[in-house]
Design a protein around this motif. Structure first.
Motif, PDB file in Angstrom:
ATOM      1  N   MET A   1       0.843  -1.178   0.000  1.00 22.17           N
ATOM      2  CA  MET A   1       0.000   0.000   0.000  1.00 22.17           C
ATOM      3  C   MET A   1       0.890   1.244   0.000  1.00 22.17           C
ATOM      4  N   GLY A   2       0.582   2.208  -0.849  1.00 22.17           N
ATOM      5  CA  GLY A   2       1.383   3.419  -0.963  1.00 22.17           C
ATOM      6  C   GLY A   2       0.986   4.461   0.064  1.00 22.17           C
ATOM      7  N   THR A   3       1.932   5.314   0.405  1.00 25.38           N
ATOM      8  CA  THR A   3       1.644   6.503   1.200  1.00 25.38           C
ATOM      9  C   THR A   3       1.540   7.648   0.212  1.00 25.38           C
ATOM     10  N   ARG A   4       0.327   8.028  -0.094  1.00 22.69           N
ATOM     11  CA  ARG A   4       0.049   8.989  -1.160  1.00 22.69           C
ATOM     12  C   ARG A   4       0.328  10.418  -0.710  1.00 22.69           C
ATOM     13  N   SER A   5       0.741  11.218  -1.685  1.00 21.33           N
ATOM     14  CA  SER A   5       0.990  12.623  -1.384  1.00 21.33           C
ATOM     15  C   SER A   5       0.686  13.479  -2.605  1.00 21.33           C
ATOM     16  N   ASN A   6       0.641  14.761  -2.354  1.00 18.45           N
ATOM     17  CA  ASN A   6       0.542  15.753  -3.415  1.00 18.45           C
ATOM     18  C   ASN A   6       1.765  16.644  -3.322  1.00 18.45           C
ATOM     19  N   ILE A   7       2.227  17.093  -4.470  1.00 20.65           N
ATOM     20  CA  ILE A   7       3.394  17.968  -4.542  1.00 20.65           C
ATOM     21  C   ILE A   7       3.007  19.152  -5.419  1.00 20.65           C
ATOM     22  N   GLY A   8       3.282  20.355  -4.937  1.00 19.71           N
ATOM     23  CA  GLY A   8       2.849  21.508  -5.719  1.00 19.71           C
ATOM     24  C   GLY A   8       3.605  22.779  -5.436  1.00 19.71           C
ATOM     25  N   ILE A   9       3.128  23.837  -6.071  1.00 20.20           N
ATOM     26  CA  ILE A   9       3.688  25.187  -5.957  1.00 20.20           C
ATOM     27  C   ILE A   9       2.577  26.134  -5.521  1.00 20.20           C
ATOM     28  N   VAL A  10       2.903  27.038  -4.618  1.00 22.96           N
ATOM     29  CA  VAL A  10       2.027  28.168  -4.306  1.00 22.96           C
ATOM     30  C   VAL A  10       2.595  29.357  -5.071  1.00 22.96           C
ATOM     31  N   HIS A  11       1.815  29.868  -6.000  1.00 19.86           N
ATOM     32  CA  HIS A  11       2.258  30.988  -6.836  1.00 19.86           C
ATOM     33  C   HIS A  11       2.099  32.322  -6.113  1.00 19.86           C
ATOM     34  N   GLU A  12       2.700  33.354  -6.684  1.00 15.71           N
ATOM     35  CA  GLU A  12       2.644  34.707  -6.102  1.00 15.71           C
ATOM     36  C   GLU A  12       1.211  35.170  -5.849  1.00 15.71           C
ATOM     37  N   ASP A  13       0.269  34.762  -6.697  1.00 15.74           N
ATOM     38  CA  ASP A  13      -1.131  35.173  -6.517  1.00 15.74           C
ATOM     39  C   ASP A  13      -1.874  34.305  -5.512  1.00 15.74           C
ATOM     40  N   GLY A  14      -1.190  33.332  -4.911  1.00 16.91           N
ATOM     41  CA  GLY A  14      -1.799  32.452  -3.913  1.00 16.91           C
ATOM     42  C   GLY A  14      -2.382  31.177  -4.474  1.00 16.91           C
ATOM     43  N   SER A  15      -2.504  31.084  -5.794  1.00 17.03           N
ATOM     44  CA  SER A  15      -3.049  29.858  -6.385  1.00 17.03           C
ATOM     45  C   SER A  15      -2.054  28.711  -6.228  1.00 17.03           C
ATOM     46  N   VAL A  16      -2.585  27.505  -6.261  1.00 17.07           N
ATOM     47  CA  VAL A  16      -1.781  26.300  -6.056  1.00 17.07           C
ATOM     48  C   VAL A  16      -1.929  25.387  -7.262  1.00 17.07           C
ATOM     49  N   ARG A  17      -0.810  24.905  -7.750  1.00 18.36           N
ATOM     50  CA  ARG A  17      -0.763  23.903  -8.831  1.00 18.36           C
ATOM     51  C   ARG A  17      -0.070  22.686  -8.244  1.00 18.36           C
ATOM     52  N   MET A  18      -0.710  21.501  -8.329  1.00 17.23           N
ATOM     53  CA  MET A  18      -0.095  20.326  -7.730  1.00 17.23           C
ATOM     54  C   MET A  18      -0.436  19.043  -8.485  1.00 17.23           C
ATOM     55  N   ASN A  19       0.409  18.042  -8.256  1.00 11.86           N
ATOM     56  CA  ASN A  19       0.192  16.725  -8.838  1.00 11.86           C
ATOM     57  C   ASN A  19       0.048  15.684  -7.729  1.00 11.86           C
ATOM     58  N   TYR A  20      -0.105  14.452  -8.142  1.00  8.11           N
ATOM     59  CA  TYR A  20      -0.287  13.312  -7.247  1.00  8.11           C
ATOM     60  C   TYR A  20       0.962  12.440  -7.315  1.00  8.11           C
ATOM     61  N   CYS A  21       1.376  11.905  -6.167  1.00 13.89           N
ATOM     62  CA  CYS A  21       2.467  10.928  -6.102  1.00 13.89           C
ATOM     63  C   CYS A  21       1.979   9.738  -5.281  1.00 13.89           C
ATOM     64  N   HIS A  22       2.078   8.540  -5.843  1.00 16.07           N
ATOM     65  CA  HIS A  22       1.507   7.367  -5.190  1.00 16.07           C
ATOM     66  C   HIS A  22       2.357   6.804  -4.048  1.00 16.07           C
ATOM     67  N   TRP A  23       3.654   6.698  -4.244  1.00 14.21           N
ATOM     68  CA  TRP A  23       4.495   5.969  -3.286  1.00 14.21           C
ATOM     69  C   TRP A  23       5.290   6.890  -2.360  1.00 14.21           C
ATOM     70  N   ASP A  24       5.487   6.423  -1.137  1.00 14.04           N
ATOM     71  CA  ASP A  24       6.474   6.956  -0.185  1.00 14.04           C
ATOM     72  C   ASP A  24       6.312   8.431   0.143  1.00 14.04           C
ATOM     73  N   GLY A  25       5.090   8.858   0.365  1.00 10.42           N
ATOM     74  CA  GLY A  25       4.813  10.261   0.627  1.00 10.42           C
ATOM     75  C   GLY A  25       5.230  10.772   1.991  1.00 10.42           C
ATOM     76  N   TYR A  26       5.667   9.893   2.864  1.00 12.16           N
ATOM     77  CA  TYR A  26       6.023  10.281   4.230  1.00 12.16           C
ATOM     78  C   TYR A  26       7.258  11.196   4.246  1.00 12.16           C
ATOM     79  N   LEU A  27       7.455  11.860   5.362  1.00 16.87           N
ATOM     80  CA  LEU A  27       8.497  12.880   5.499  1.00 16.87           C
ATOM     81  C   LEU A  27       9.905  12.356   5.244  1.00 16.87           C
ATOM     82  N   SER A  28      10.224  11.163   5.737  1.00 15.89           N
ATOM     83  CA  SER A  28      11.601  10.680   5.609  1.00 15.89           C
ATOM     84  C   SER A  28      11.950  10.232   4.192  1.00 15.89           C
ATOM     85  N   HIS A  29      10.956  10.172   3.296  1.00 13.27           N
ATOM     86  CA  HIS A  29      11.260   9.861   1.895  1.00 13.27           C
ATOM     87  C   HIS A  29      10.963  11.072   1.016  1.00 13.27           C
TER      88      HIS A  29
END
Length: 126
Positions: free
Chosen positions: A1-29
């Protein structure tokens, strides 16, 4: 089972663009990889340009992306009006590269306890 996460950018206007990552989303990875290897806006943009990824690695070139590496349909990045809206749609962890006020800092959000903080190396130790 994967530890899912999202990875993204907060732009100057406050908007957020992000994707999905299935594996190893925890802090130490994923947290550690992002903090150590994705330190510029250009590096983060290259990662997001991959679309959703299966596995995060040291560079966008070595990540395993669903579209590029598996031949799946490219899913466009999710776009939200702000961090709160993005957090309402996050996976177990969400990592956002904040570029406002000239800062290039990673923030981490944890779904299970609702916390958010600036990502530090100390947080990424098992």
């Amino acid at each position: 089972m994967g530890t899912r996460s999202n990875i993204g950018i907060v732009h100057e206007d406050g908007s957020v663009r992000m994707n999905y990552c299935h594996w190893d989303g925890y802090l130490s990875h994923n947290g550690k990889l992002l903090l150590e290897n994705y330190t510029t806006l250009e590096q983060v943009r290259a990662l997001l340009d991959l679309g959703d990824i299966s596995t995060l690695n040291e560079s966008a070139e070595t990540c395993i992306a669903y579209h590029r590496d598996r031949g799946e349909v490219l899913r466009p990045n999710m776009v939200f009006g702000g961090m709160d809206e993005a957090a309402a749609n996050m996976e177990e962890y969400m990592y956002l590269f904040v570029t406002t006020l000239g800062l290039n800092k990673w923030m981490v959000f944890k779904q299970y306890d609702g916390s958010k903080a600036i990502l530090t190396p100390e947080m990424c130790v098992r």
